[in-house]
Scaffold this motif. Structure first.
Motif, mmCIF file in Angstrom:
data_model
loop_
_atom_site.group_PDB
_atom_site.id
_atom_site.type_symbol
_atom_site.label_atom_id
_atom_site.label_comp_id
_atom_site.label_asym_id
_atom_site.label_seq_id
_atom_site.Cartn_x
_atom_site.Cartn_y
_atom_site.Cartn_z
ATOM 1 N N VAL A 195 0.836 -1.205 0.000
ATOM 2 C CA VAL A 195 0.000 0.000 0.000
ATOM 3 C C VAL A 195 0.870 1.253 0.000
ATOM 4 C CG1 VAL A 195 -1.607 1.356 1.383
ATOM 5 C CG2 VAL A 195 -2.019 -1.080 1.053
ATOM 6 N N VAL A 196 1.871 1.275 0.889
ATOM 7 C CA VAL A 196 2.768 2.440 0.959
ATOM 8 C C VAL A 196 3.496 2.631 -0.369
ATOM 9 C CG1 VAL A 196 4.817 3.403 2.087
ATOM 10 C CG2 VAL A 196 3.059 2.251 3.458
ATOM 11 N N TRP A 197 3.972 1.551 -0.939
ATOM 12 C CA TRP A 197 4.697 1.618 -2.209
ATOM 13 C C TRP A 197 3.801 2.127 -3.329
ATOM 14 C CZ3 TRP A 197 4.413 -1.926 -6.585
ATOM 15 C CH2 TRP A 197 5.391 -1.676 -7.548
ATOM 16 N N MET A 198 2.555 1.654 -3.374
ATOM 17 C CA MET A 198 1.622 2.094 -4.409
ATOM 18 C C MET A 198 1.298 3.574 -4.254
ATOM 19 S SD MET A 198 -0.998 -1.148 -4.759
ATOM 20 C CE MET A 198 -2.013 -0.279 -5.959
ATOM 21 N N VAL A 199 1.099 4.023 -3.009
ATOM 22 C CA VAL A 199 0.846 5.452 -2.783
ATOM 23 C C VAL A 199 2.033 6.277 -3.259
ATOM 24 C CG1 VAL A 199 0.538 7.213 -0.997
ATOM 25 C CG2 VAL A 199 -0.760 5.082 -0.876
ATOM 26 N N TRP A 200 3.247 5.792 -2.968
ATOM 27 C CA TRP A 200 4.447 6.502 -3.412
ATOM 28 C C TRP A 200 4.524 6.554 -4.937
ATOM 29 C CZ3 TRP A 200 8.819 4.628 -6.107
ATOM 30 C CH2 TRP A 200 9.881 5.542 -6.194
ATOM 31 N N LEU A 201 4.201 5.444 -5.604
ATOM 32 C CA LEU A 201 4.230 5.418 -7.065
ATOM 33 C C LEU A 201 3.209 6.382 -7.661
ATOM 34 C CD1 LEU A 201 4.627 1.641 -8.006
ATOM 35 C CD2 LEU A 201 6.326 3.460 -8.208
ATOM 36 N N VAL A 202 1.991 6.364 -7.096
ATOM 37 C CA VAL A 202 0.938 7.257 -7.601
ATOM 38 C C VAL A 202 1.345 8.709 -7.407
ATOM 39 C CG1 VAL A 202 -1.433 8.042 -7.241
ATOM 40 C CG2 VAL A 202 -0.928 5.604 -7.297
ATOM 41 N N LYS A 203 1.899 9.001 -6.217
ATOM 42 C CA LYS A 203 2.321 10.373 -5.941
ATOM 43 C C LYS A 203 3.448 10.791 -6.871
ATOM 44 C CE LYS A 203 2.273 14.239 -3.867
ATOM 45 N NZ LYS A 203 1.153 15.150 -4.159
ATOM 46 N N ARG A 204 4.398 9.890 -7.108
ATOM 47 C CA ARG A 204 5.517 10.196 -8.006
ATOM 48 C C ARG A 204 5.019 10.409 -9.435
ATOM 49 N NH1 ARG A 204 10.842 6.348 -8.994
ATOM 50 N NH2 ARG A 204 11.990 7.821 -10.306
ATOM 51 N N PHE A 205 4.092 9.565 -9.880
ATOM 52 C CA PHE A 205 3.538 9.712 -11.234
ATOM 53 C C PHE A 205 2.795 11.036 -11.362
ATOM 54 C CE2 PHE A 205 -0.138 9.200 -14.072
ATOM 55 C CZ PHE A 205 0.517 8.909 -15.267
ATOM 56 N N THR A 206 2.027 11.389 -10.331
ATOM 57 C CA THR A 206 1.270 12.649 -10.359
ATOM 58 C C THR A 206 2.201 13.847 -10.409
ATOM 59 O OG1 THR A 206 -0.483 11.601 -9.048
ATOM 60 C CG2 THR A 206 -0.482 14.004 -9.159
ATOM 61 N N GLU A 207 3.251 13.806 -9.576
ATOM 62 C CA GLU A 207 4.206 14.917 -9.575
ATOM 63 C C GLU A 207 4.920 15.027 -10.915
ATOM 64 O OE1 GLU A 207 6.757 14.164 -6.289
ATOM 65 O OE2 GLU A 207 5.415 15.121 -4.835
ATOM 66 N N SER A 208 5.214 13.878 -11.526
ATOM 67 C CA SER A 208 5.869 13.890 -12.828
ATOM 68 C C SER A 208 4.972 14.523 -13.890
ATOM 69 C CB SER A 208 6.247 12.462 -13.236
ATOM 70 O OG SER A 208 6.814 12.440 -14.522
ATOM 71 N N LYS A 209 3.683 14.165 -13.870
ATOM 72 C CA LYS A 209 2.741 14.738 -14.828
ATOM 73 C C LYS A 209 2.588 16.241 -14.613
ATOM 74 C CE LYS A 209 0.294 12.836 -17.348
ATOM 75 N NZ LYS A 209 0.393 12.562 -18.799
ATOM 76 N N VAL A 210 2.485 16.642 -13.336
ATOM 77 C CA VAL A 210 2.340 18.074 -13.027
ATOM 78 C C VAL A 210 3.584 18.833 -13.472
ATOM 79 C CG1 VAL A 210 2.171 19.750 -11.141
ATOM 80 C CG2 VAL A 210 0.746 17.704 -11.116
ATOM 81 N N SER A 211 4.764 18.231 -13.223
ATOM 82 C CA SER A 211 6.016 18.879 -13.630
ATOM 83 C C SER A 211 6.085 19.048 -15.148
ATOM 84 C CB SER A 211 7.198 18.059 -13.130
ATOM 85 O OG SER A 211 8.415 18.635 -13.537
ATOM 86 N N LYS A 212 5.671 18.017 -15.891
ATOM 87 C CA LYS A 212 5.676 18.107 -17.355
ATOM 88 C C LYS A 212 4.705 19.180 -17.843
ATOM 89 C CE LYS A 212 7.072 13.338 -18.334
ATOM 90 N NZ LYS A 212 6.666 12.039 -18.926
ATOM 91 N N LEU A 213 3.515 19.222 -17.233
ATOM 92 C CA LEU A 213 2.536 20.240 -17.629
ATOM 93 C C LEU A 213 3.053 21.643 -17.328
ATOM 94 C CD1 LEU A 213 -0.770 18.550 -16.403
ATOM 95 C CD2 LEU A 213 -0.053 18.896 -18.764
ATOM 96 N N GLU A 214 3.720 21.777 -16.167
ATOM 97 C CA GLU A 214 4.277 23.070 -15.806
ATOM 98 C C GLU A 214 5.361 23.496 -16.798
ATOM 99 O OE1 GLU A 214 4.022 26.397 -13.490
ATOM 100 O OE2 GLU A 214 2.831 24.552 -13.268
ATOM 101 N N GLN A 215 6.179 22.538 -17.197
ATOM 102 C CA GLN A 215 7.226 22.828 -18.172
ATOM 103 C C GLN A 215 6.632 23.218 -19.517
ATOM 104 O OE1 GLN A 215 10.410 22.999 -17.370
ATOM 105 N NE2 GLN A 215 10.978 23.629 -19.448
#
Length: 245
Positions: A195-215
């Motif tokens: 569960v912790v690992w999946m939350v971390w993956l989802v959070k990392r994926f979300t931050e990556s998408k937000v970072s790309k959109l910001e760029q």
């Protein structure tokens, strides 16, 4: 005047030193507190597993009762056999037949009333509801810690342990009682880790998408600014700054 200035400077320095020490102690307490709470939660969740179900006095009394009950049934059987064919025996047989029929009806109703390992839906929800609340709360705080307290490993351990405890109880609630105790612990810890690992993956994926959109937004803003007429660039710059905030 120099003495007064030196005295004030020394006092200010002492005050700053005290404030820094207080801040340092507060930081240490804040870092250690989640670990302490994690130990308390872990102990409260699993401590009962290291205690016997009942005391020796209870087990001894139950053994003596079972022996006495066995002797009583043997004596009652003799009485029933001797009473066969008599008025009292026939009356008892008729009453027993009715009671047996009612008992079988009750057993069917009791079976239909059960929800997993619980005697009724009310008892099941009484156990499931609070544990589900703890699970949702721990999941919420875990996701929140990945967003607002990325470096605080203690909070992630604390909420992971709470999740593992709730999963342990969920397994027990849904009648998974035929496994050895060590399997219970492994399943809960592995489930919490996943569960912790999946939350971390989802959070990392979300931050990556937000970072790309910001760029992409910045690249578009740069393109628009460069292709704006020189006399309108100042207004365009103000507009872009407002939209990029």
């Amino acid at each position: 005047m120099k003495r007064i200035f030196k005295g004030r400077s020394r006092t200010t320095h002492q005050t700053q030193t005290i404030q820094e020490q207080t801040t340092r102690k507060a930081r240490v307490r804040n870092k250690l507190a989640p670990y302490l709470i994690a130990v308390i939660c872990l102990t409260s969740f699993y401590s009962f597993e290291f205690l016997p179900n009942f005391s020796d006095r209870y087990n001894s009394a139950l053994t003596e009762y079972n022996l006495a009950e066995k002797k009583n049934k043997a004596a009652l059987k003799i009485v029933k056999d001797n009473a066969k064919g008599t008025v009292a025996g026939d009356a008892y047989a008729a009453t027993y037949a009715v009671a047996l029929e009612k008992w079988n009806t009750f057993k069917m109703a009791k079976k239909d009333e059960r929800v997993f390992a619980f005697k009724s839906l009310q008892l099941f929800l009484g156990e499931f509801g609070p544990m589900f609340c703890f699970f949702v709360y721990a999941m919420f705080m875990l996701v929140r810690s990945f967003k607002f307290d990325k470096e605080n490993i203690a909070l992630k351990i604390l909420h992971g342990l709470i999740i593992s405890g709730t999963i342990f109880y969920f397994l027990w609630m849904f009648e998974m009682s035929d496994f050895p105790r060590i399997i219970y612990y492994l399943m809960t810890l592995i489930s919490a880790t996943i569960v912790v690992w999946m939350v971390w993956l989802v959070k990392r994926f979300t931050e990556s998408k937000v970072s790309k959109l910001e760029q992409q937004r910045k690249e578009i803003a740069k393109f628009v600014y460069l292709h704006t007429k020189p006399e309108a660039r100042e207004k365009m710059l103000d507009l872009l700054e407002k939209n990029l905030k």
